[in-house]
Enzyme design. Structure first.
Site, PDB file in Angstrom:
ATOM      1  N   ASP A  53       0.868  -1.168   0.000  1.00  0.00           N
ATOM      2  CA  ASP A  53       0.000   0.000   0.000  1.00  0.00           C
ATOM      3  C   ASP A  53       0.912   1.228   0.000  1.00  0.00           C
ATOM      4  OD1 ASP A  53      -2.414   1.592   0.455  1.00  0.00           O
ATOM      5  OD2 ASP A  53      -1.672   1.814   2.504  1.00  0.00           O
ATOM      6  N   ASP A 113      -0.234   5.283   0.898  1.00  0.00           N
ATOM      7  CA  ASP A 113      -0.511   6.278   1.936  1.00  0.00           C
ATOM      8  C   ASP A 113      -0.643   5.609   3.298  1.00  0.00           C
ATOM      9  OD1 ASP A 113      -0.722   8.602   0.234  1.00  0.00           O
ATOM     10  OD2 ASP A 113      -2.628   7.795  -0.468  1.00  0.00           O
ATOM     11  N   ASP A 131      -1.301  -0.710   6.062  1.00  0.00           N
ATOM     12  CA  ASP A 131      -1.403  -0.097   7.387  1.00  0.00           C
ATOM     13  C   ASP A 131      -2.806  -0.066   7.948  1.00  0.00           C
ATOM     14  OD1 ASP A 131      -2.404   3.195   7.119  1.00  0.00           O
ATOM     15  OD2 ASP A 131      -2.072   1.998   5.329  1.00  0.00           O
TER      16      ASP A 131
END
Length: 220
Positions: A7, A9, A165
């Protein structure tokens, strides 16, 4: 050779300050109060359109298609080049270097649109590590639908690990049937213990060893 997909951001980069600045420029043009950094961070994860919906709700702007389209256009115009306040998390370049040196191919699967993704990677000098980039507008669907992650994995020749995250990343990995490593210092909404994961880490310096342990490979 093993593919690892990331991922973006909240995982590789802390982009919330730039996203907030783009949003607040739009809100200022509408005569509305700015978002706090905490608000902007909380709204990240489901793509630009959902971010704008949440931004508009927080600013008490009308919930109608014309308003949404106007806000989204203004946001995307600024988001395309919103790179100046974004930074990689500590240890990210070194971890990517170590993984690539150990023979892993690296890809990205993010809900960030592909244009802003490529712009920020180029600005930060991170582009060269990624053989595949699947953005939030690359397919008709976004995460947590597994299709973007599966597409990234296929283009890498197979992927054995997804690194993210958030709850969305965890759900995506589950749907795709790919092991998930959770970076705990990003934009998650719930305690790490409540997010399904195979491994978790707080420092990117630990990721090469963690990946080696999970994948049964040796990382330099």
């Amino acid at each position: 050779m093993t593919g690892i997909v990331f991922d973006l951001d909240g995982t590789l980069i802390d982009s919330a300050p730039d996203i907030r600045a783009a949003a607040n420029a739009v809100l200022a043009a509408e005569g509305r109060a700015p978002l706090t950094l905490a608000q902007a961070t909380h709204f990240i994860g489901n793509g630009a359109s959902v971010f704008v919906t949440r931004m508009a709700e927080a600013a008490d702007l009308p919930d109608d298609p014309d308003t949404h389209a106007r806000l989204l256009t203004g946001f995307l115009e600024r988001y395309e080049t919103a790179v100046d306040l974004t930074r990689p998390y500590p240890g990210v370049p070194e971890a990517l270097d170590a993984l690539a040196a150990s023979g892993h191919t690296l890809g990205l699967c993010t809900n960030k649109p592909a244009g802003p993704t490529r712009a920020v990677l180029a600005h930060l000098g991170l582009s060269g590590w990624f053989k595949v980039i699947v953005g939030g507008d690359s397919l008709p669907v976004r995460k947590p639908d597994p299709a973007p992650l599966l597409a990234a994995a296929e283009r890498l020749g197979g992927a054995a690990l997804y690194v993210g995250d958030s709850e969305i990343d965890a759900e995506t990995a589950q749907h795709a049937g790919i092991p998930f490593a959770l970076f705990t210092e990003g934009y998650r909404k719930r305690p790490a213990e409540q997010i399904p994961h195979d491994r978790r880490f707080a420092r990117f310096g630990d990721l090469p060893r963690l990946a080696g342990d999970l994948l049964g490979s040796t990382v330099s």
